[in-house]
Scaffold this motif. Structure first.
Motif, short mmCIF file in Angstrom:
data_model
loop_
_atom_site.label_atom_id
_atom_site.label_comp_id
_atom_site.label_asym_id
_atom_site.label_seq_id
_atom_site.Cartn_x
_atom_site.Cartn_y
_atom_site.Cartn_z
N ASP A 226 78.87 -19.96 27.15
CA ASP A 226 79.62 -19.87 28.53
C ASP A 226 79.85 -21.12 29.16
OD1 ASP A 226 79.24 -17.09 27.48
OD2 ASP A 226 78.02 -16.51 29.17
N LEU A 227 80.88 -21.07 29.91
CA LEU A 227 81.03 -22.07 30.68
C LEU A 227 81.14 -21.23 32.15
CD1 LEU A 227 84.31 -23.92 29.06
CD2 LEU A 227 81.87 -24.72 29.05
N THR A 230 82.64 -18.11 32.78
CA THR A 230 83.36 -17.88 31.67
C THR A 230 82.95 -17.49 30.00
OG1 THR A 230 85.09 -19.44 32.89
CG2 THR A 230 85.56 -19.01 30.65
N ARG A 231 83.16 -16.45 29.67
CA ARG A 231 83.01 -16.13 28.11
C ARG A 231 83.86 -16.89 27.56
NH1 ARG A 231 78.64 -14.55 30.36
NH2 ARG A 231 78.03 -12.42 30.46
N VAL A 232 83.43 -17.38 26.21
CA VAL A 232 84.18 -18.06 25.19
C VAL A 232 84.05 -17.61 23.89
CG1 VAL A 232 84.80 -20.48 24.66
CG2 VAL A 232 83.50 -20.11 26.53
N TRP A 244 90.37 -21.48 20.96
CA TRP A 244 89.36 -20.88 21.59
C TRP A 244 90.13 -19.96 22.96
CZ3 TRP A 244 89.23 -25.62 19.78
CH2 TRP A 244 88.04 -26.13 19.00
N TYR A 246 89.15 -18.46 26.36
CA TYR A 246 88.33 -18.54 27.71
C TYR A 246 88.60 -17.42 28.54
CZ TYR A 246 87.60 -23.27 26.02
OH TYR A 246 87.33 -24.29 25.11
N CYS A 247 87.62 -16.60 28.92
CA CYS A 247 87.71 -15.47 29.77
C CYS A 247 87.11 -15.47 30.96
CB CYS A 247 87.19 -14.08 28.72
SG CYS A 247 87.93 -14.03 27.27
N ARG A 319 92.62 -17.85 28.93
CA ARG A 319 93.29 -19.08 28.24
C ARG A 319 93.12 -19.10 26.70
NH1 ARG A 319 92.54 -25.32 30.72
NH2 ARG A 319 94.01 -26.39 29.31
N PRO A 325 85.54 -26.24 24.38
CA PRO A 325 84.64 -26.54 25.74
C PRO A 325 84.23 -27.90 26.38
CG PRO A 325 83.77 -24.70 24.36
CD PRO A 325 84.52 -25.34 23.53
N PRO A 332 88.05 -24.61 32.34
CA PRO A 332 89.08 -24.14 31.78
C PRO A 332 90.33 -23.41 32.85
CG PRO A 332 87.41 -22.62 31.58
CD PRO A 332 86.77 -23.61 32.22
#
Length: 888
Positions: A226-227, A230-232, A244, A246-247, A319, A325, A332
């Protein structure tokens, strides 16, 4: 200064930046199509029904809600929803199949294309999702139970929207760059009470590996660290490369495979425990083992769950991009809101250059949504007929009957293209003449795409080696009206007017391809060389006394007024293009002479040849054109049905401009020779100036006297003239149906202003009374051409019998206003398009009243929308009418 969107269009046309790589190219219905049918008998609806669609991997394309993909449809993104009451996830739109609906196939959902730029740098879509259990069974029951004479049973009729207990789900896309897409999903609870909603933005690879060996490794989607919150998801494909998703706000990520659930559908073991409907099984049925705990697969969804109070809203940000990442450095969504706001502003700036400022706010909204519908209805279309006929190496072979069945003569057809579709649910396949009409309003916003579409249908992997254009997926062998040349000429002129420079390279390229198709028509559809053409149903489905694509029950051949007139129009379109090209290359003067002379022979055959009972299809007694049956013994029978087939001769009109004749002496000499030596052909159809010098000519099928008589009938409100345009069959036949008895069986044509009451062509469209936009558009354009020649001195009564005299230009403007009136609010604030019982919310509810649906055709008396509810394709011509009138 060009707008930002115009700069993107220029970069796309120059191929310096591929702004159209990603777009709304996902179908809204892939199940029940010919492409996905491998049955012995060609029954596409029953072979692959809606009930299978959530569990069966598609062979040729994908479908989804608000879906986007790359232009090769390798990677797809779309929305799934669940209200905790439905029996399965809402991953795709539901509707009735052809056999289930009382008027053929029919989508039973409310969704709207709100906005799109031509490069899809900004797009907006709306879906209205009921909070009650979706009434699948109720819609099926009433669809089957109602007769053809009854209206269709719609979702609003079920009561699931009572007390506004539904969610408005908005999806917006904004491109930060070619491969960088910001996504905002907004959900609003329109109801009065708290309600649950699950939002599942879904990413998946189109299954290409189950059908034939795949070069390189199988693609995958997997979760990466994760960021922050944010799940990736990381995606890898051997040809697309890395992407990628990004959620934001740390949703759960659910993974499965885009593979058929063989156990559910066929009772045989699955090759993997993780199948296409695994996320549905996990969430709806609580089967935790249905998703992959290793968090990898070829289909994945971010799972957001909310309990929204009445009137409350929530927003999700995602996104989809080609930045890993590390590149984004943990931020993101930093530019997300700014990018989306900028693209909205740029969309407004672009459409300010395309939509007249003089239009009312309501008309501007209609025009903007018409463009949005046209642009959202692009679809990736894959269909390799030879492989479809013979089968895939990794699958069982198709039944032997396939090699002798549908489309077996089209083995060369190999489609893998983004195409403008009539409607991505009801018609998720191209139709040749529909596409030609789409290109005219599309040229107002993206002439490069319009030209590419017209060329595409004439490429060697579409056009049959014999020169025939493929009609549509259900039967490529059928024949659509030959309007491709007209569309090419119109698109050329639209672009030339806007830019000041005509694309002669495009015109020359398409002209040569059209020569092949024109020759096919001459060789195949003029049986005895008389210049009277047969042609078949020609897109007008049930307009005739008989099924015009089948053998006549009377014997003999059907001599068609419309087929002959379409060919006259084809000649004049080719003549105009040849004369334009001759300005740059004199070789085209000879070709122009050929089309000039050929038109005169067709005109003579249609309107002026006289023999026993009158060989011409023009009827002097009635002042109208009719089809006729030519019997083997030489007898002829005119089918005296007042329908569009008698108005289509108006479309074959072309003014020979004086500058053409002055600049092209070779063509002028040949024309003068023909005038002197074939006076029996020329005198009846060519007009000259007052001094008798051939300075300007009008080439048209009806002469001056015939034109007046046709218009007298066409502009009679008791015949063709509706408050909302020209009807497809005269209202005269309401009290005076045309009846013909053959071998003890009655054949008849009644005035039928709404949905079809007969099963011909499946009963899902009707040309026996409703108003259709494409032919109305051609009538308007033809009247403008006639006025250009005749001028203000030529006037007719409009309406007939009113005493109100109008020039032909004024008549054209009046017809244009009547057509646009279908979509515009009247004095009571109501849009005629929604003049159906139960649709009052479209007039009164602030969350519905600005939403516009562009139907397939319209009630001949009330203007109510009928047929396919999202066929913005050719109904999108309203945008061109509004653009050229500047009124509304």
């Amino acid at each position: 200064m060009p707008t930002a969107e115009e700069l993107r269009l220029a970069e796309s046309a120059a191929r310096t930046k591929h702004w159209k790589r990603w777009g709304p190219y996902v179908s809204e219905r892939a199940w029940g199509t010919v492409r996905e049918d491998y049955s012995p008998h060609g029954d596409a609806w029953s072979y692959f029904p809606y009930e299978h669609s959530r569990s069966k991997a598609y062979r040729w394309g994908e479908d989804g809600l608000a879906g986007i993909c790359d232009r090769r449809q390798i990677l797809c993104f779309a929305l799934a929803l669940w209200n905790e009451r439905d029996p399965h996830l809402k991953e795709r739109l539901f509707g009735l199949t052809g056999p289930q609906g009382n008027h053929g196939e029919d989508v039973k959902e409310y969704y709207f294309y709100l906005d799109s730029t031509p490069t899809h740098s900004y797009m907006k879509w709306l879906y209205k999702y009921p909070q009650a259990r979706f009434p699948y069974e109720e819609l099926l029951h009433f669809g089957r139970a109602r007769s053809r004479r009854e209206p269709e049973y719609e979702l609003l009729d079920t009561g699931v929207f009572a007390e506004q207990r539904y969610f408005d789900v908005f999806v917006e896309y904004a491109k930060a760059d070619v491969d960088d897409i910001v996504i905002r999903i907004t959900v609003v609870n329109r109801g009065p009470a708290r309600a649950p909603i699950h939002i599942l933005p879904t990413l998946w690879f189109r299954n290409t590996w189950s059908w034939q060996p795949m070069p390189g490794e199988k693609p995958y989607i997997r979760q990466v660290p994760d960021l922050s919150r944010t799940r990736v998801m990381a995606c890898d494909h051997p040809t697309l490369g890395n992407r990628w998703l990004y959620c934001a706000d740390a949703p759960d990520l659910l993974f499965t495979e885009n593979e058929t659930n063989l156990e559910r559908l066929y009772g045989v073991p699955n090759r993997t425990p993780y199948v296409k409907d695994g996320i549905n099984e996990y969430l709806v049925n609580g089967r935790t083992y249905a998703v992959n705990p290793e968090r990898t697969g070829t289909k994945a969804a971010a799972h957001y769950h909310f309990e929204l109070e009445g009137g409350a809203a929530t927003t999700m940000w995602l996104r989809l991009c080609n930045y890993d990442p590390d590149t984004l450095r943990g931020e993101p969504f930093g530019p997300a809101a700014r990018v989306l706001a900028e693209r909205q502003v740029e969309a407004d700036e672009f459409y300010a250059t395309r939509i007249p400022e003089t239009l009312s706010a309501d008309a501007k909204n209609v025009m903007r949504q018409a463009f949005a519908g046209l642009l959202w209805t692009k679809q990736f279309y894959a269909y390799e007929v030879d492989r479809w006929l013979t089968g895939d190496p990794l699958q069982p072979p198709p039944p032997p009957s396939r090699l002798r069945g549908r489309n077996h003569n089209w083995k060369h057809l190999h489609c893998e293209d983004v195409i403008s579709m009539p409607d991505k649910w009801e018609y998720p396949w191209f139709a040749a003449w529909d596409l030609a009409f789409h290109c005219v309003p599309l040229a107002l916003v993206d002439s490069d795409f319009a030209k590419q579409q017209l060329i595409l249908m004439l490429r060697e992997w579409y056009l049959h080696p014999n020169g025939q254009l493929p009609a549509y997926e259900w039967t490529f062998d059928d024949v659509n009206p030959p309007v491709h040349a007209w569309a090419a000429w119109r698109v050329y002129k639209i672009e030339k007017k806007r830019t000041g420079k005509g694309d002669t390279a495009f015109l020359e390229r398409i002209f040569h391809k059209l020569l092949l198709n024109f020759t096919w028509w001459i060789n195949r559809k003029d049986a005895d060389g008389s210049n009277i053409f047969e042609g078949g149903f020609l897109g007008l489905d049930n307009i005739g006394v008989f099924d015009r694509s089948a053998r006549l029950p009377t014997g003999g051949t059907l001599q068609q007024s419309d087929a002959t007139s379409w060919m006259g129009m084809y000649c004049l379109n080719m003549l105009a293009m040849a004369l334009e090209l001759a300005r740059y290359d004199r070789v085209y003067e000879d070709v122009a002479s050929k089309f000039y002379e050929h038109f005169l022979y067709i005109a003579d055959a249609l309107s002026h040849r006289v023999g026993v009972e009158g060989d011409a299809l023009w009827d002097e007694r009635d002042g109208f054109y009719y089809d006729a049956i030519a019997f083997p013994d030489g007898r002829r029978l005119k089918l005296r049905v007042r329908s569009l087939v008698g108005l289509i001769p108006l479309f074959a009109v072309q003014m020979m401009e004086s500058w053409w004749l002055e600049q092209l002496p070779g063509f002028r000499r040949r024309m003068d020779w023909f005038v002197r030596n074939r006076p029996e052909l020329v005198n009846s159809i060519v007009s000259v100036d007052e001094q008798g010098n051939v300075v300007q000519q009008l080439l048209s099928l009806p002469n001056t006297a015939q034109l007046r008589r046709i218009l007298r009938i066409m502009l009679d409100e008791n015949e063709f003239l509706s408050p909302y345009g020209i009807r497809s069959v005269s209202r005269y036949h309401r009290e005076h149906p045309y009846v013909l008895h053959v071998d003890g069986q009655e054949y008849r044509v009644d005035y039928d202003p709404a949905e079809s009451s007969i099963p011909m062509f499946g009963g899902n469209s009707n040309w026996r009374g409703p108003v259709w936009f494409p032919v109305n558009f051609l009538i308007i354009e033809s009247l403008q051409k006639f006025h250009h020649f005749y001028g203000d001195s030529f006037k007719v009564e409009c309406p007939t019998g009113s005493g109100n005299l109008m020039t032909l230009w004024e008549v054209a403007a009046e017809l244009s206003r009547r057509l646009a009136r279908i979509f515009l609010r009247d004095a009571d604030g109501k849009r005629p398009v929604y003049r159906h019982p139960g649709m009052e919310c479209f007039d009164t509810d602030p969350h519905w009243r600005d939403l516009v649906l562009f139907y397939e055709y319209f009630h001949g008396d009330t203007g109510a929308g009928l047929g396919a509810s999202h066929q913005t394709g050719w109904t999108g011509l309203v945008a061109k009418l509004l653009a050229q009138s500047g009124e509304g």
